[in-house]
Design a protein around this motif. Sequence first.
Motif, PDB file in Angstrom:
ATOM      1  N   THR A   1       0.855  -1.188   0.000  1.00 60.05           N
ATOM      2  CA  THR A   1       0.000   0.000   0.000  1.00 60.05           C
ATOM      3  C   THR A   1       0.893   1.240   0.000  1.00 60.05           C
ATOM      4  OG1 THR A   1      -1.580  -1.261   1.329  1.00 60.05           O
ATOM      5  CG2 THR A   1      -1.904   1.123   1.245  1.00 60.05           C
TER       6      THR A   1
ATOM      7  N   ASP B   1       8.709   7.244   6.432  1.00 59.50           N
ATOM      8  CA  ASP B   1       8.922   6.676   5.101  1.00 59.50           C
ATOM      9  C   ASP B   1      10.357   6.797   4.614  1.00 59.50           C
ATOM     10  OD1 ASP B   1       8.360   9.368   5.084  1.00 59.50           O
ATOM     11  OD2 ASP B   1       7.202   9.384   3.243  1.00 59.50           O
TER      12      ASP B   1
ATOM     13  N   GLN C   1      14.418   8.122   9.862  1.00 56.60           N
ATOM     14  CA  GLN C   1      15.287   8.549   8.766  1.00 56.60           C
ATOM     15  C   GLN C   1      14.687   9.633   7.864  1.00 56.60           C
ATOM     16  OE1 GLN C   1      18.511   7.497   7.528  1.00 56.60           O
ATOM     17  NE2 GLN C   1      18.774   6.926   9.650  1.00 56.60           N
TER      18      GLN C   1
HETATM   19  C1  LIG Z   1      14.408  -3.020   3.095  1.00 55.68           C
HETATM   20  C2  LIG Z   1      15.408  -2.272   3.959  1.00 55.68           C
HETATM   21  C3  LIG Z   1      16.536  -2.942   4.425  1.00 55.68           C
HETATM   22  C4  LIG Z   1      17.499  -2.262   5.195  1.00 55.68           C
HETATM   23  N1  LIG Z   1      18.605  -2.928   5.630  1.00 55.68           N
HETATM   24  C5  LIG Z   1      19.521  -2.278   6.361  1.00 55.68           C
HETATM   25  C6  LIG Z   1      20.703  -2.938   6.791  1.00 55.68           C
HETATM   26  O1  LIG Z   1      20.923  -4.107   6.506  1.00 55.68           O
HETATM   27  N2  LIG Z   1      21.616  -2.241   7.523  1.00 55.68           N
HETATM   28  C7  LIG Z   1      21.406  -0.925   7.836  1.00 55.68           C
HETATM   29  O2  LIG Z   1      22.260  -0.315   8.493  1.00 55.68           O
HETATM   30  N3  LIG Z   1      20.274  -0.276   7.454  1.00 55.68           N
HETATM   31  C8  LIG Z   1      19.355  -0.909   6.718  1.00 55.68           C
HETATM   32  N4  LIG Z   1      18.239  -0.234   6.294  1.00 55.68           N
HETATM   33  C9  LIG Z   1      18.071   1.170   6.693  1.00 55.68           C
HETATM   34  C10 LIG Z   1      17.511   1.237   8.111  1.00 55.68           C
HETATM   35  O3  LIG Z   1      16.257   0.614   8.139  1.00 55.68           O
HETATM   36  C11 LIG Z   1      17.415   2.692   8.558  1.00 55.68           C
HETATM   37  O4  LIG Z   1      18.712   3.239   8.507  1.00 55.68           O
HETATM   38  C12 LIG Z   1      16.897   2.894   9.984  1.00 55.68           C
HETATM   39  O5  LIG Z   1      17.573   2.066  10.807  1.00 55.68           O
HETATM   40  C13 LIG Z   1      15.378   2.832  10.100  1.00 55.68           C
HETATM   41  O6  LIG Z   1      14.925   3.823   9.320  1.00 55.68           O
HETATM   42  P1  LIG Z   1      13.412   4.141   9.034  1.00 55.68           P
HETATM   43  O7  LIG Z   1      12.517   3.067   9.520  1.00 55.68           O
HETATM   44  O8  LIG Z   1      13.143   5.537   9.528  1.00 55.68           O
HETATM   45  O9  LIG Z   1      13.412   4.215   7.449  1.00 55.68           O
HETATM   46  P2  LIG Z   1      13.615   3.030   6.393  1.00 55.68           P
HETATM   47  O10 LIG Z   1      14.262   1.865   7.003  1.00 55.68           O
HETATM   48  O11 LIG Z   1      14.234   3.627   5.198  1.00 55.68           O
HETATM   49  O12 LIG Z   1      12.108   2.616   6.044  1.00 55.68           O
HETATM   50  C14 LIG Z   1      11.194   3.411   5.346  1.00 55.68           C
HETATM   51  C15 LIG Z   1       9.981   2.536   5.017  1.00 55.68           C
HETATM   52  O13 LIG Z   1       8.968   3.337   4.438  1.00 55.68           O
HETATM   53  C16 LIG Z   1       8.440   2.656   3.312  1.00 55.68           C
HETATM   54  N5  LIG Z   1       7.908   3.689   2.400  1.00 55.68           N
HETATM   55  C17 LIG Z   1       8.625   4.653   1.763  1.00 55.68           C
HETATM   56  N6  LIG Z   1       7.806   5.440   1.044  1.00 55.68           N
HETATM   57  C18 LIG Z   1       6.549   4.968   1.226  1.00 55.68           C
HETATM   58  C19 LIG Z   1       5.281   5.362   0.734  1.00 55.68           C
HETATM   59  N7  LIG Z   1       5.138   6.406  -0.086  1.00 55.68           N
HETATM   60  N8  LIG Z   1       4.195   4.656   1.113  1.00 55.68           N
HETATM   61  C20 LIG Z   1       4.312   3.588   1.959  1.00 55.68           C
HETATM   62  N9  LIG Z   1       5.505   3.166   2.451  1.00 55.68           N
HETATM   63  C21 LIG Z   1       6.601   3.853   2.095  1.00 55.68           C
HETATM   64  C22 LIG Z   1       9.629   1.898   2.737  1.00 55.68           C
HETATM   65  O14 LIG Z   1       9.234   0.829   1.918  1.00 55.68           O
HETATM   66  C23 LIG Z   1      10.331   1.439   4.005  1.00 55.68           C
HETATM   67  O15 LIG Z   1       9.851   0.216   4.479  1.00 55.68           O
HETATM   68  C24 LIG Z   1      17.284  -0.880   5.516  1.00 55.68           C
HETATM   69  C25 LIG Z   1      16.136  -0.211   5.051  1.00 55.68           C
HETATM   70  C26 LIG Z   1      15.206  -0.887   4.281  1.00 55.68           C
HETATM   71  C27 LIG Z   1      13.977  -0.136   3.769  1.00 55.68           C
END
Ligand SMILES: Cc1cc2nc3c(=O)[nH]c(=O)nc-3n(C[C@H](O)[C@H](O)[C@H](O)COP(=O)(O)OP(=O)(O)OC[C@H]3O[C@@H](n4cnc5c(N)ncnc54)[C@H](O)[C@@H]3O)c2cc1C
Length: 445
Positions: A139, A168, A314
């Motif tokens: 979604t 996101d 992030q």
């Molecule tokens: C698939 C994945 C694997 C990762 N693996 C590693 C790793 O191995 N080592 C590491 O150091 N860091 C990794 N990271 C980065 C890590 O998750 C981030 O640095 C942090 O720890 C958590 O960030 P966050 O949840 O704020 O953002 P993120 O982890 O970047 O997640 C953002 C989420 O928002 C979702 N999203 C974005 N735009 C939309 C939209 N328009 N509508 C709906 N959903 C949306 C994305 O699909 C994602 O799941 C990974 C990130 C992802 C997305």
Amino acid sequence: MPHLSSSRKAPVSVRITIIGASITGLATACVLRRSGHKVLVVEKSDGTFRSPGIIPSPPNMTRVLQRWGLQSYLAKSGMVVDQFRFLEGQSGKIIGVLKLYEELLKDLMADFLLIQHGDLISIFQDIARREGVEVRYNTTVVKVERVPLAALLENGDILYSDLIVGADGPLRSISRDAVLLRQIEELPTQHVCFSFSVSLSDLQADTELEGICEQRNWNMWLGDGFVIYGACHVERNRYFLCITTEMHGDMTEYQGNWTKQYPVDRFDLRLERFDPRIQKLLRMAEVLIPTCHVFIPEPENLICDLDKVILAGQSAHPTMPDGMHSTAMCIEDIDALDYLLTRIRHVDEIPRVLSAHEELRMERCTHAREWELRKLQMFTLDQGEDRELRDAKIRCLSECEDMEEKEYAFNDLWGEEVDFYAYDPIEQADNWWSMYGTVISQRTP
Ligand SMILES: Cc1cc2nc3c(=O)[nH]c(=O)nc-3n(C[C@H](O)[C@H](O)[C@H](O)COP(=O)(O)OP(=O)(O)OC[C@H]3O[C@@H](n4cnc5c(N)ncnc54)[C@H](O)[C@@H]3O)c2cc1C
């Protein structure tokens, strides 16, 4: 699998839409749901991918996870690190060892851990299920409308709520566009972080490699323009590595990539500059996950002027791929947000507590970003005076007999890092609330 530990229930249940179900989004949903809010998470992926990469959980993050009740999980999946071993990047000779002393860790009441990204996602998905959080996968949010507050979905649906949490991520964040009313310029860099892993048993069986497999050690190879992190995960029987280095050529394909693997020989890593053991490990690995760092200037606001959309994790504080504090900042954001939202008595108070959250988090996260960049510069110094000085300080940590001199070297190298470990988001939010909380409540009719 653990539940979240019970907490104070919010006097008013707020309807919250969370965009993104990675670590920030899922953890926000679990914690706010536990506090009695109505949460809905939307995620564009199908939620099944598990990244093998390693996430550092410094004591400030571990302490929050423990407070949420995740001890049993951390005991199972976290790798405790109590010393950082610095090695010369090309020769592999040990420069020195930085030990986190027992008394320090006791004072901090939490360990420095390394956790697999995929494990952290699995645990929060499991808790979300148990807490009754609705997560809609596949979604995509295409726009955030501010009046009336709504998330517009690709499939045409519209989600109305009292509050939207933009989790996101760093790249092309829809919620950040809504908060800033413009697209922030994302600046590609040539810095690429290559993650890979090899079988730990294979390493232990190899006389040349077994020396780098000690548990509780985080090995750091410091070289001319590169740094390599390596640690073993006994439960998984893997040795995890991450090489951060500058690359030539077009790296666009690897921006934000955490999922696609490529053969090692696709990249000109200039292997001859690495410790021969790293060269061997790369040959054993065969594939790598390259993640190219995109520099994103920090947004000037984390909330929109109508104060019903907040950026967390992030999207709010974009950092480099292998940052030591990247995920810790996400977890701290959520802890502080939960504290503040659990104290309001009416939805009209949301904008005021979100402003408080922005005030509390902005300075801390800017500091973390700056420190990460300085640390990377320090770790990747080219040969010269500055590097010799750095290495002399590291050597002093292991060799110096004079305690005063040793302490000086420790503080000079790692003092700023250790200051991060002592931070408690709840303590900060509580201080804020004790000063201004009553004003917020009095202003609500
Ligand atoms: C698939 C994945 C694997 C990762 N693996 C590693 C790793 O191995 N080592 C590491 O150091 N860091 C990794 N990271 C980065 C890590 O998750 C981030 O640095 C942090 O720890 C958590 O960030 P966050 O949840 O704020 O953002 P993120 O982890 O970047 O997640 C953002 C989420 O928002 C979702 N999203 C974005 N735009 C939309 C939209 N328009 N509508 C709906 N959903 C949306 C994305 O699909 C994602 O799941 C990974 C990130 C992802 C997305």
